[in-house]
Design an enzyme around this catalytic site. Structure first.
Site, short mmCIF file in Angstrom:
data_model
loop_
_atom_site.label_atom_id
_atom_site.label_comp_id
_atom_site.label_asym_id
_atom_site.label_seq_id
_atom_site.Cartn_x
_atom_site.Cartn_y
_atom_site.Cartn_z
N HIS A 163 11.03 -4.40 7.05
CA HIS A 163 11.53 -3.61 8.54
C HIS A 163 13.15 -3.57 8.50
CE1 HIS A 163 7.48 -5.02 9.05
NE2 HIS A 163 7.19 -3.75 9.95
N GLY A 205 0.64 -1.31 -0.05
CA GLY A 205 -0.06 0.14 -0.08
C GLY A 205 0.83 1.10 0.08
#
Length: 772
Positions: free
Chosen positions: A707, A445
């Site tokens: 991450h 997204g």
């Protein structure tokens, strides 16, 4: 009667730690500058608590990244793949960050340790890695050094450590099959060495956190607790151990918990008030009971009369000499200080009187002691009257209750949670409408939120940038993102979410029943901070929230553009939620608001809509006996949000850092057409649950870890995809990153996604060759 605190927010009042860490990682400040910022935050936290009147102040609750990672370094649980860094002479601080974030320079490419949710909170911890016959050695002196630092300042310090049994149970076995609790006998000597050093420095009390005592335990786990604490008590008969449990009651492990040879036992009486009586009935005569009566997880003001009832009950049974007063858990999970909220909205002005952040919760603990012990009676009684006035005003406030919302839910139909046809039918219609490649590529997204994008948002909020000028800049950024995605060859595009601050805050700002703070930041992981909305009243959607930017992006391209929404359970989980009605009811209200948005997107020509639910699993109650009830209403809420569309409209959802095996049946019941999940750090292990269950719908297993700043090769991603195809048919698989790319830089994002598309292309060629 004494007061104590279990832990304090460590990011600083203005996120000083976040900024210092990120500046250090980018080479803008030295390690000495970083450590100096850390010392300053610790010092300010200690002084604040001492000046407020806390009797025992936590030390070692501060962390540069994560308290579990601190413990791993402290006991030398350093995974073998980081040994090469040690040989290169890396500093302890840089080794620490490499374990958390990965390392990709100097010819080395080392994958970060796994990260997952801390119980049912929105905080993430770094998962310890354990190996058969592993040995431990004290590698860091952090807790002792911080204790000495506090002692030199005259702080009545209480060192805090994660208890040895919980530490092991929070980790994962690697390599050969074995039971990680077998390592307890080799781990305990390091704990004893640490405790000895603390005792030699003058520590009187030491807090050992054992939150696993609130979980479902096996007999062997209970035996491990009994063994560990007998060894500690036999070795240190004079050291006062405060055993802290939190996030759940301990009734199901009562016999073990109350009989451990410790000096004090802490209970979370916010989560499980009813455990108090049973624990007191079974508590050994000399054991002190710590009452966690101030909510460390939520931001609502304490009800002094209710808390005093529990305190007085304990004092009558045990005597005030055996009672401590404290927050329910560490205050890590709440914002720093309500007093910072000087520029406030009209709604916050009224809601403010019902709130308490970490600074105020410390005062509440002290005030409760004063009320219970009748100290400073007149002034303290005035505080009690003001408290009760605020509590009563919240019960009757017209700001909270919306009759239209209540009527809509009362008239809701069972059919609202059902798609028109099963997935097998929808899949055919979606294939015709969308015409996608095998191994279709997409992202989750968001794209990088650069300094420029964040600056535009700040300027717009301050009135320094007009709405027209701001929208023009966001349009230009969105178009650049669309063009780049077309160029790289992604199949389903996203608009990038440049107009959004946070995936929950953005929606909360547009929904009724929410209020926002300016400085209400809490740590999510490492330097990542979020500013959770406050759900104070009934929730509704006054107008469309995302249609403008979704349709603008779709107008720029012939390729599909996903509409991007946050799901009702995640909005609930990642907000501070009203505590005056069941959470399930609040979630239903949010679900109908999202349902309206989904319908609007479909009506405006958006054919693929993603409703993210990364928090669905983290909302699981800690005790299995409560799971079914929670999953029933949580899955129903998602289905309500997603089921108002036609069969040809494809509904995606996203979940990250979840173990799905235990709830796979409920994941399937969500009936999303496509689910994307985190799998790269676990090397596709999480897919086994979907394969064993024979999950019918489509899946996007994340092929690289967003991450971590390291960029995997396309060959590495192909290896992961081939693992995926060994358990699931190619026709079910999508290719995507683990999570949104908001926190990454554009350079690494571009390169990683190019490699991801190359990996998908390579897999398509393999399928083609096989077909030939």
């Amino acid at each position: 009667m004494q007061t104590h605190n279990l832990g304090y927010p460590r990011i600083g009042a203005h996120r000083e730690l976040k900024k210092a860490c990120e500046n250090y990682w980018s080479g803008k400040i030295s390690q000495a500058d970083l450590l100096d910022t850390a010392r300053q935050i610790r010092s300010e936290n200690w002084k604040l608590q001492k000046e407020s009147g806390i009797d025992l102040i936590p030390v070692n609750d501060f962390s540069l990244y994560d308290q579990v990672l601190d413990m791993s370094l402290m006991v030398g649980a350093i995974p073998k793949r980081f040994q090469a860094l040690l040989k290169q002479g890396i500093s302890p601080t840089d080794l620490y960050f490499a374990m958390a974030r990965g390392y990709q320079k100097d010819g080395l490419d080392v994958v970060a340790m796994e990260m997952t949710k801390w119980f049912d909170t929105n905080y993430h911890y770094i998962v310890p890695e354990f190996y058969e016959n592993q040995t431990f050695t004290k590698t860091s002196n952090k807790v002792v050094e911080e204790y000495k630092e506090a002692k030199a300042m005259g702080i009545p310090a209480k060192p805090v450590l994660i208890g040895p049994v919980s530490y092991l149970l929070l980790g994962k076995e690697k390599g050969a099959s074995f039971d990680k609790l077998e390592l307890l006998s080799s781990l305990l000597p390091v704990y004893l060495e640490i405790l000895k050093a603390l005792q030699q420095e003058g520590a009187n009390w030491v807090q050992l956190d054992e939150p696993l005592l609130g979980m479902d335990l096996q007999d062997k786990d209970n035996r491990a607790f009994e063994y560990a604490y007998k060894v500690i008590r036999d070795t240190f008969p004079e050291l006062k151990i405060l055993l802290a449990t939190y996030f759940e009651g301990i009734q199901h492990n009562l016999k073990t918990a109350v009989n451990l040879p410790v000096c004090a036992l802490h209970l979370d009486l916010v989560r499980r008030t009813q455990q108090l009586e049973e624990v007191m009935e079974n508590l050994p005569e000399k054991t002190t009971l710590s009452l966690g009566v101030v909510d460390g997880r939520n931001i609502w003001r304490n009800d002094y009369e209710q808390s005093l009832g529990l305190i007085n009950q304990a004092v009558q049974k045990l005597g005030d000499g055996r009672v401590f007063i404290a927050p329910s858990c560490s205050l890590l999970h709440v914002p720093y200080d309500l007093a910072l909220e000087k520029d406030q909205s009209a709604d916050l002005t009224e809601v403010r009187q019902w709130l308490a952040f970490a600074r105020q919760k410390i005062d509440e603990v002290v005030t409760l002691k004063q009320l219970a012990t009748k100290v400073g009676t007149e002034e303290v009684e005035a505080k009690l009257r003001a408290n009760q006035k605020a509590v009563e005003s919240r019960k009757v406030s017209e700001l909270i209750h919306n009759s239209k919302v209540k009527e809509r839910l009362k008239a809701a139909l069972t059919e609202d949670a059902e798609r028109r046809n099963p997935f097998a039918v929808r899949k055919v219609k979606q294939a015709e409408a969308l015409n996608l490649n095998i191994y279709p590529t997409t992202t989750i997204g968001s794209f990088p939120q650069t300094k420029e994008v964040r600056r535009w948002r700040r300027q717009h909020k301050k009135g320094e940038l007009s709405a027209d000028a701001y929208n023009q800049l966001i349009e230009e950024e969105t178009e650049k993102a669309i063009r780049w995605q077309e160029e790289v060859g992604l199949d389903v595009l996203v608009h990038g979410e440049f107009e959004r601050n946070d995936m929950v805050e953005y929606f909360g700002e547009q929904l009724e029943g929410f209020v926002f703070t300016r400085y209400g930041w809490v740590q999510s992981y490492g330097s990542r901070c979020v500013k959770p909305p406050i759900i104070f009243g009934d929730v509704s959607r006054p107008e469309a929230m995302t249609v403008k930017w979704a349709t603008f992006a779709q107008s720029l391209t012939d390729k599909l553009v996903k509409g991007m929404l946050t799901g009702p359970v995640t909005i609930l989980q990642w907000s501070f939620v009203r505590n005056d009605q069941p959470r399930a009811e609040t979630c239903r209200q949010i679900a109908y608001a999202i349902r309206d948005e989904v319908s609007d997107l479909e009506n405006h020509g958006i054919k693929v809509i993603q409703i993210d639910e990364p928090a669905l699993r983290e909302g699981l109650p800690l005790l299995r006996k409560h799971w079914e009830h929670y999953l029933d209403w949580a899955v129903s809420a998602f289905r309500v949000s997603a089921s108002g569309v036609q069969d040809k409209t494809q509904i995606h959802t996203h979940m990250c850092y979840s173990e799905f095996n235990d709830i796979i049946r409920h994941i399937a019941a969500m009936d999303a057409d496509v689910i994307s999940i985190e799998t790269s750090r676990s090397q596709m292990e999480l897919l086994d649950a979907f394969a064993d269950f024979q999950y019918p719908n489509e899946i996007g297993p994340g092929v690289y870890d967003i991450h971590s700043p390291r960029i995997p090769t396309s060959e590495e991603m192909i290896t992961l995809l081939r693992k995926a195809t060994s358990v699931l048919p190619a026709e079910q698989l999508w290719v995507n990153p683990d999570c949104g790319l908001k926190t990454r830089g554009w350079q690494e994002t571009r390169e990683a996604l190019k490699r991801m598309v190359e990996a998908a292309t390579g897999m398509r060629e393999l399928v083609s060759d096989t077909a030939l």
